[in-house]
Design a protein around this motif. Structure first.
Motif, PDB file in Angstrom:
ATOM      1  N   TRP A 110      36.457  39.219  17.617  1.00  0.00           N
ATOM      2  CA  TRP A 110      35.286  38.864  16.624  1.00  0.00           C
ATOM      3  C   TRP A 110      34.591  37.337  16.946  1.00  0.00           C
ATOM      4  N   THR A 111      33.330  38.301  16.900  1.00  0.00           N
ATOM      5  CA  THR A 111      31.752  37.332  16.941  1.00  0.00           C
ATOM      6  C   THR A 111      31.574  37.155  16.276  1.00  0.00           C
ATOM      7  N   GLU A 112      30.221  36.522  16.188  1.00  0.00           N
ATOM      8  CA  GLU A 112      29.263  36.436  16.678  1.00  0.00           C
ATOM      9  C   GLU A 112      27.403  38.298  16.303  1.00  0.00           C
ATOM     10  N   THR A 113      27.406  37.971  15.193  1.00  0.00           N
ATOM     11  CA  THR A 113      25.882  39.385  15.672  1.00  0.00           C
ATOM     12  C   THR A 113      24.652  39.174  14.966  1.00  0.00           C
ATOM     13  N   ASP A 114      23.889  39.942  15.368  1.00  0.00           N
ATOM     14  CA  ASP A 114      22.506  39.972  14.627  1.00  0.00           C
ATOM     15  C   ASP A 114      22.123  38.434  14.596  1.00  0.00           C
ATOM     16  N   GLY A 115      21.994  38.217  16.502  1.00  0.00           N
ATOM     17  CA  GLY A 115      21.246  37.279  17.002  1.00  0.00           C
ATOM     18  C   GLY A 115      19.797  36.934  16.002  1.00  0.00           C
ATOM     19  N   VAL A 116      19.183  35.253  15.965  1.00  0.00           N
ATOM     20  CA  VAL A 116      18.250  34.954  15.349  1.00  0.00           C
ATOM     21  C   VAL A 116      17.495  34.422  16.698  1.00  0.00           C
ATOM     22  N   SER A 117      16.723  33.973  17.111  1.00  0.00           N
ATOM     23  CA  SER A 117      15.931  33.720  18.608  1.00  0.00           C
ATOM     24  C   SER A 117      14.926  32.355  17.934  1.00  0.00           C
ATOM     25  N   SER A 118      15.243  31.123  18.637  1.00  0.00           N
ATOM     26  CA  SER A 118      14.679  30.149  18.156  1.00  0.00           C
ATOM     27  C   SER A 118      15.335  29.217  19.223  1.00  0.00           C
ATOM     28  N   ASP A 119      13.648  28.748  19.851  1.00  0.00           N
ATOM     29  CA  ASP A 119      13.863  28.293  20.480  1.00  0.00           C
ATOM     30  C   ASP A 119      14.580  28.187  21.838  1.00  0.00           C
ATOM     31  N   GLY A 120      14.312  29.858  22.220  1.00  0.00           N
ATOM     32  CA  GLY A 120      14.581  29.695  23.553  1.00  0.00           C
ATOM     33  C   GLY A 120      16.213  30.491  23.315  1.00  0.00           C
ATOM     34  N   SER A 121      16.933  29.789  22.298  1.00  0.00           N
ATOM     35  CA  SER A 121      18.043  30.475  22.452  1.00  0.00           C
ATOM     36  C   SER A 121      18.384  31.301  21.264  1.00  0.00           C
ATOM     37  N   SER A 122      19.967  32.654  21.194  1.00  0.00           N
ATOM     38  CA  SER A 122      19.909  32.644  20.278  1.00  0.00           C
ATOM     39  C   SER A 122      21.283  32.933  18.946  1.00  0.00           C
ATOM     40  N   ARG A 123      21.554  32.855  17.885  1.00  0.00           N
ATOM     41  CA  ARG A 123      22.487  31.791  16.981  1.00  0.00           C
ATOM     42  C   ARG A 123      22.776  33.155  15.894  1.00  0.00           C
ATOM     43  N   GLY A 124      23.530  33.698  15.884  1.00  0.00           N
ATOM     44  CA  GLY A 124      23.960  34.802  14.944  1.00  0.00           C
ATOM     45  C   GLY A 124      24.666  34.423  13.687  1.00  0.00           C
ATOM     46  N   SER A 125      24.155  35.594  13.110  1.00  0.00           N
ATOM     47  CA  SER A 125      23.388  35.682  11.277  1.00  0.00           C
ATOM     48  C   SER A 125      24.940  36.338  10.755  1.00  0.00           C
ATOM     49  N   ARG A 126      25.818  36.785  11.219  1.00  0.00           N
ATOM     50  CA  ARG A 126      26.638  37.390  10.562  1.00  0.00           C
ATOM     51  C   ARG A 126      28.095  37.171  12.230  1.00  0.00           C
ATOM     52  N   LEU A 127      29.319  38.186  11.455  1.00  0.00           N
ATOM     53  CA  LEU A 127      30.279  37.725  12.227  1.00  0.00           C
ATOM     54  C   LEU A 127      30.734  39.501  12.393  1.00  0.00           C
ATOM     55  N   CYS A 128      30.973  39.804  13.727  1.00  0.00           N
ATOM     56  CA  CYS A 128      31.930  41.723  13.631  1.00  0.00           C
ATOM     57  C   CYS A 128      33.452  41.515  14.771  1.00  0.00           C
ATOM     58  N   ARG A 129      33.233  42.953  14.363  1.00  0.00           N
ATOM     59  CA  ARG A 129      34.627  42.845  14.938  1.00  0.00           C
ATOM     60  C   ARG A 129      34.495  44.022  15.776  1.00  0.00           C
ATOM     61  N   PHE A 130      35.208  44.036  16.211  1.00  0.00           N
ATOM     62  CA  PHE A 130      34.945  45.063  17.435  1.00  0.00           C
ATOM     63  C   PHE A 130      36.525  45.627  18.302  1.00  0.00           C
ATOM     64  N   THR A 131      36.907  46.746  19.133  1.00  0.00           N
ATOM     65  CA  THR A 131      37.407  46.953  19.798  1.00  0.00           C
ATOM     66  C   THR A 131      37.498  46.708  20.921  1.00  0.00           C
ATOM     67  N   PHE A 132      38.502  46.099  21.710  1.00  0.00           N
ATOM     68  CA  PHE A 132      37.442  45.956  23.536  1.00  0.00           C
ATOM     69  C   PHE A 132      37.781  47.775  23.966  1.00  0.00           C
ATOM     70  N   VAL A 133      36.478  47.770  24.422  1.00  0.00           N
ATOM     71  CA  VAL A 133      36.503  49.370  25.684  1.00  0.00           C
ATOM     72  C   VAL A 133      36.150  48.572  27.023  1.00  0.00           C
ATOM     73  N   ASN A 134      36.635  48.607  28.289  1.00  0.00           N
ATOM     74  CA  ASN A 134      36.384  48.552  28.949  1.00  0.00           C
ATOM     75  C   ASN A 134      34.466  48.830  29.893  1.00  0.00           C
ATOM     76  N   GLY A 135      34.088  47.898  29.609  1.00  0.00           N
ATOM     77  CA  GLY A 135      32.624  49.594  30.456  1.00  0.00           C
ATOM     78  C   GLY A 135      31.333  49.800  29.586  1.00  0.00           C
ATOM     79  N   ARG A 136      32.301  49.247  28.232  1.00  0.00           N
ATOM     80  CA  ARG A 136      30.914  49.804  26.648  1.00  0.00           C
ATOM     81  C   ARG A 136      29.781  48.441  27.171  1.00  0.00           C
ATOM     82  N   THR A 137      29.073  49.094  26.248  1.00  0.00           N
ATOM     83  CA  THR A 137      27.911  47.890  25.933  1.00  0.00           C
ATOM     84  C   THR A 137      27.561  48.328  24.597  1.00  0.00           C
TER      85      THR A 137
END
Length: 317
Positions: A127-154
């Motif tokens: 469970w992580t943040e997602t849909d990052g919004v860039s501001s002042d040289g960084s990015s912060r998520g605007s929603r949460l998301c869930r995904f399964t760990f799969v080694n090597g996947r982008t």
């Protein structure tokens, strides 16, 4: 930094009244018996992993512990110029001794201030943040998301492997953690000019009908926010800076908040890993060992490729 004058005994905690300016009255939540009590923040810390490399070479931003399978998941800004502003992250899977077991890349997700893990069967769902919004040289998520760990996947923010959630409508700077003792998701978010913590049953969030149990304000004046973890009726907040900003013994603090009232219950400086160079506090998590909980905090170190260390406390009140 002000230490709360409230009593820190169990009896004293029971006397805490509802803080109407900090918390919203919501559906009563049943406390899990397995999560009674709170951690003593002045207790000594023990090393879990010490100066371990992650898949990329940047600072660990946060971590989560898969207690069912015995793994640690860390997240950091991906190697490469512009990755922070773009919200590109590297997720590393480690053994409990700190050996790298795999990785993923999360493109455009945010900054990785805090993550959670949900083990299910043989799989681990992050469970992580997602849909990052860039501001002042960084990015912060605007929603949460869930995904399964799969080694090597982008993954990108449009990947079909993601399920996205917005438990608090209109919230920004969204992150979350999962309390393994209660099965609750605790979300930190920005709304109305301040940061808040909202607590939901994990099942209700996944079902698309979030059942909010508590919603409290994050107190002001804590310092640079670096992560959080929840156990039972309490959320623990990690703040502080690296040694190049705040020289040894540093300004790393742990703060305990009561999720039922919003009251600050305890605050204490941490000198865990004080011999590390650079030493920046980064992320928190809960480890369960033979049924007993550990409150874990992360530290980044080294002047070149960054290394990760994790310490834990076990004493409960």
């Amino acid at each position: 930094m002000t230490i709360s004058p409230l009593p820190v005994t169990r009896r004293g905690l029971l006397k805490l009244g509802a803080a109407v300016t900090a918390t919203t009255a919501l559906t009563p939540a049943r406390a899990a018996s397995a999560a009674d009590g709170r951690f003593e923040l002045t207790a000594p810390s023990t090393s879990l992993i010490w100066r371990k490399a992650l898949y990329d070479e940047t600072v660990m931003q946060s971590f989560a512990i898969d207690n069912a399978h015995g793994h640690i998941y860390t997240v950091q800004v991906k190697n490469g110029a512009g990755s922070d502003a773009a919200g590109h992250l590297c997720l590393t899977k480690l053994s409990l001794s700190g050996t790298i077991l795999g990785h993923m890349y999360l493109m455009g997700f945010g900054h990785g201030v805090q993550i959670g893990v949900e083990p299910s069967g043989s799989a681990a769902h992050l469970w992580t943040e997602t849909d990052g919004v860039s501001s002042d040289g960084s990015s912060r998520g605007s929603r949460l998301c869930r995904f399964t760990f799969v080694n090597g996947r982008t993954l990108t923010t449009s990947s079909s492997a993601l399920t996205k959630y917005a438990p608090v409508a209109g919230a920004t700077n969204t992150t979350c953690t999962i309390d393994p003792s209660t099965g609750r998701l605790v979300m930190r978010y920005w709304a109305g000019g301040s940061f808040r913590f909202a607590v939901f049953t994990l099942a209700s969030v996944k079902a698309g009908s979030p059942q909010k149990l508590y919603d409290i304000a994050q107190p002001g004046g804590l310092g640079t926010f670096q992560g959080y973890a929840a156990y039972g009726n309490f959320v623990y907040v990690l703040t502080g800076n690296s040694y190049d900003i705040s020289p040894p013994p540093g300004n790393t603090y742990l703060t305990c908040l009561d999720l039922r009232t919003g009251n600050q219950v305890q605050r204490a400086r941490s000198v865990a890993g004080k011999s590390l160079n650079y030493r920046e506090p980064e992320g928190m998590g809960i480890q369960i060992v033979s049924g007993a909980p550990r409150l874990c905090l992360g530290l980044a170190s080294e002047p070149g490729p960054r290394l990760a260390s994790i310490f834990y406390k076990t004493e409960l009140i």
